[in-house]
Design a protein around this motif. Structure first.
Motif, short mmCIF file in Angstrom:
data_model
loop_
_atom_site.label_atom_id
_atom_site.label_comp_id
_atom_site.label_asym_id
_atom_site.label_seq_id
_atom_site.Cartn_x
_atom_site.Cartn_y
_atom_site.Cartn_z
N HIS A 55 0.82 -1.21 0.00
CA HIS A 55 0.00 0.00 0.00
C HIS A 55 0.86 1.27 0.00
CE1 HIS A 55 -3.86 -1.86 0.15
NE2 HIS A 55 -3.80 -2.30 1.41
N GLY A 56 2.18 1.09 0.08
CA GLY A 56 3.08 2.24 0.02
C GLY A 56 3.69 2.65 1.33
N ALA A 57 3.43 1.92 2.41
CA ALA A 57 3.98 2.28 3.72
C ALA A 57 5.44 1.84 3.82
CB ALA A 57 3.16 1.63 4.83
N LYS A 58 6.21 2.57 4.62
CA LYS A 58 7.58 2.18 4.97
C LYS A 58 7.48 1.29 6.20
CE LYS A 58 12.21 3.91 6.03
NZ LYS A 58 13.03 5.10 6.36
N VAL A 59 7.90 0.03 6.06
CA VAL A 59 7.61 -0.99 7.08
C VAL A 59 8.88 -1.69 7.53
CG1 VAL A 59 6.26 -3.07 7.60
CG2 VAL A 59 5.35 -1.37 6.00
N ALA A 60 8.94 -1.96 8.83
CA ALA A 60 9.98 -2.82 9.41
C ALA A 60 9.31 -3.91 10.22
CB ALA A 60 10.92 -2.01 10.28
N LEU A 61 10.00 -5.03 10.36
CA LEU A 61 9.48 -6.16 11.15
C LEU A 61 10.62 -6.78 11.94
CD1 LEU A 61 6.96 -8.89 10.13
CD2 LEU A 61 9.19 -9.58 11.02
N ALA A 62 10.37 -7.07 13.21
CA ALA A 62 11.35 -7.74 14.06
C ALA A 62 10.81 -9.09 14.52
CB ALA A 62 11.67 -6.87 15.28
N GLU A 63 11.65 -10.11 14.42
CA GLU A 63 11.31 -11.46 14.87
C GLU A 63 12.49 -12.02 15.65
OE1 GLU A 63 10.27 -14.86 16.08
OE2 GLU A 63 8.71 -13.73 15.01
N GLU A 64 12.24 -12.46 16.88
CA GLU A 64 13.35 -12.88 17.74
C GLU A 64 13.77 -14.33 17.54
OE1 GLU A 64 12.57 -13.24 21.98
OE2 GLU A 64 10.42 -13.18 21.60
N TYR A 65 12.91 -15.15 16.91
CA TYR A 65 13.26 -16.57 16.77
C TYR A 65 13.42 -16.93 15.29
CZ TYR A 65 13.03 -21.66 17.28
OH TYR A 65 13.28 -23.00 17.20
N ARG A 66 12.37 -17.40 14.66
CA ARG A 66 12.44 -17.77 13.25
C ARG A 66 11.23 -17.23 12.53
NH1 ARG A 66 13.76 -23.99 12.18
NH2 ARG A 66 13.92 -23.12 10.08
N MET A 67 11.43 -16.79 11.30
CA MET A 67 10.33 -16.26 10.51
C MET A 67 9.35 -17.38 10.18
SD MET A 67 9.84 -13.15 9.67
CE MET A 67 11.52 -12.54 9.60
N GLY A 68 8.07 -17.08 10.30
CA GLY A 68 7.03 -18.08 10.05
C GLY A 68 6.17 -18.33 11.27
N GLY A 69 6.73 -18.05 12.46
CA GLY A 69 5.93 -18.15 13.67
C GLY A 69 5.49 -19.55 14.03
N THR A 70 4.46 -19.61 14.87
CA THR A 70 3.98 -20.89 15.38
C THR A 70 3.56 -21.82 14.26
OG1 THR A 70 3.27 -19.94 17.49
CG2 THR A 70 2.21 -21.99 16.81
N CYS A 71 2.79 -21.33 13.31
CA CYS A 71 2.22 -22.20 12.28
C CYS A 71 3.29 -22.90 11.47
CB CYS A 71 1.30 -21.39 11.35
SG CYS A 71 0.60 -22.38 10.02
N GLU A 109 11.84 -4.05 5.84
CA GLU A 109 13.15 -4.24 6.46
C GLU A 109 13.00 -5.21 7.63
OE1 GLU A 109 16.97 -1.64 8.11
OE2 GLU A 109 15.13 -0.62 7.44
N ILE A 110 13.82 -6.25 7.66
CA ILE A 110 13.70 -7.31 8.65
C ILE A 110 14.82 -7.19 9.68
CG2 ILE A 110 13.70 -9.81 9.04
CD1 ILE A 110 12.76 -10.12 6.12
#
Length: 454
Positions: free
Chosen positions: A27-43, A109-110
């Protein structure tokens, strides 16, 4: 006017957080994401995906036995746990890579770090870096709950730990009666592990349809699972040989290679700094949000299991997408939590959508259509296992309020039935549909007379 490092900072790289980050960036937003373990989460890492692959693996011994009864000259072998686990971990690595790629393509940005909140617009990473964001989304999921007051609880493992086991246990005690506990009981039993299960309640699968619950419990016992209801763990001790001695609340004792606790999950909100900045939490730590996933602090949103609304991966994805469309897409969107199909991957599977018989009868007068029978494939080789098809129907509107299926492939069937129930289909709509013969599923359009009214 305040300036921020990011339009959106997402904490948590599971299904809900990743979807929200990706769509927001599109949608055009400047986005960052932080994950402390592994990407993908519980599922992806420790839930739906590895569990379903274990479900697949656990069915082949029974398939082989049935194949012999059908005339195939097959010899039964042992399950190769290390080989399977190696392939499983390689697959999870592949899926994690896809999650990263899907974020990087739109420019997210990860950060591989733990993130906490300093204030309503500031995130602090475990690396010490500080970033500001106009909006912050919490998507940290849940964690397995183990009752700390049980003596010896430190010797037990959770569902997260199953996928890290280097050896297949020869015997296992599973504590709990929800869908995770029942699924793992069926998995280990199918893989050849001597499987026992304790549940303190009167019947497994609390919250599901009572008739279906009883049917599944009966089938699990018939398949060799030593299931005890009305029984909890009183204490545990590790023996010199590494095995675990367990005493039940009913006085029974046993020794097992592993004790797996699947006694529920709690929202993973502790230690994030939420309460300190005024975010309202519920009794179990769930972030309280409105229909648009906004918390009591206007710049803080939350989606997925950390909100403890409907704890299912597809729901978290819908919530994450709705958030992105609302905040950055100019299209205010509420995630629809009504009439969600779900499946319990026991053996056989249980698929359900809509109301249970008990829920429906509290609301209005109903008719119940139900059939339990031996399907052709099983009956031909003398198997006694029965499938179950059940429709809960409004006596006044004739709408199908609930559909419940216990059968091989029920998860696949309920997805299609879910469309009809969600659309408000009536019993007469089912009746007008021609059966696909010979199939198990044809029974869902052949039940003409109610077995009871309430």
């Amino acid at each position: 006017m305040a300036t921020f490092d990011y339009d959106l900072f997402v904490i948590g790289g599971g299904s809900g957080g990743v979807r929200a980050a990706r769509i927001s960036a599109q949608h055009g937003a400047k986005v960052a994401l932080a994950e402390e373990y592994r990407m993908g989460g519980t599922c992806v890492i420790r839930g739906c995906v590895p569990k379903k692959l274990m479900v697949f693996a656990s069915t082949y011994a029974e398939h082989a036995r049935e194949a012999r009864d059908y005339g195939w000259d097959l010899k039964e072998g042992a399950f190769d746990w290390p080989m399977f686990m190696g392939k499983l971990r390689a697959e999870l690595n592949r899926l994690e890579g896809i999650y990263r790629t899907n974020l990087e393509k739109p420019g997210v940005e990860i950060f591989d770090a733990r993130a906490t909140l300093e204030d309503a617009h500031t995130v602090k990473l475990s690396s010490g870096k500080l970033f500001t964001a106009k909006h912050i989304l919490i998507a940290t999921g849940g964690y397995p709950f183990l009752p700390g007051e049980t003596p010896g609880i430190e010797h037990a493992i959770s569902s997260n730990d199953v996928f890290l086991l280097e050896e297949q246990p020869k015997s296992i005690l599973i504590v709990g009666g929800g869908y995770i506990a029942c699924e793992f009981a069926c998995i280990f039993n199918g893989l050849g592990t001597e499987t026992h299960q304790f549940y303190r309640g009167a019947q497994i699968l609390r919250g599901f349809d009572d008739e279906a619950r009883g049917h599944i419990a009966e089938l699990m016992r018939e398949r060799g699972i030593d299931l005890h209801t009305g029984c909890d763990v009183a204490e545990m001790k590790k023996q010199d040989d590494g095995r675990i001695w367990v005493k039940g609340s009913d006085g029974r004792t046993g020794v097992y290679d592993q004790v797996l606790y699947a006694t529920g999950r709690k929202p993973n909100s502790h230690g994030l700094g939420l309460e300190e900045i005024g975010v309202k939490l519920g009794r179990w730590g769930q972030i309280e949000v409105d229909a648009y996933s906004q918390s009591s602090v206007p710049s803080i949103y939350a989606v997925g299991d950390v909100t403890d609304r409907v704890n299912l991966t597809p729901v978290a994805i819908r919530e994450g997408h709705a958030f992105a469309d609302t905040v950055f897409g100019g299209a205010p969107t509420k995630a629809d939590h009504d009439c969600i199909p779900s499946a319990v991957f026991t053996q056989p599977e249980y698929g359900s959508v809509g109301l249970t018989e008990e829920q429906a009868r509290e609301r209005e007068e109903i008719e119940v259509y139900c059939a339990a029978f031996r399907p052709m494939q099983k009956a031909f080789i003398g198997r006694e296992e029965r499938v179950l098809f059940k429709l809960v129907v409004s006596a006044a509107s004739r709408k199908v309020l609930g559909c419940h299926i216990i059968a091989p492939g029920a998860g696949e069937m309920i997805q299609l039935a879910g469309v009809i129930v969600k659309m408000g289909g009536t019993k007469e709509d089912f009746d007008r549909t021609v059966a696909v013969h010979p199939t198990m599923a044809e029974e869902i359009v052949l039940m003409k007379q109610p077995v009871r009214t309430a």
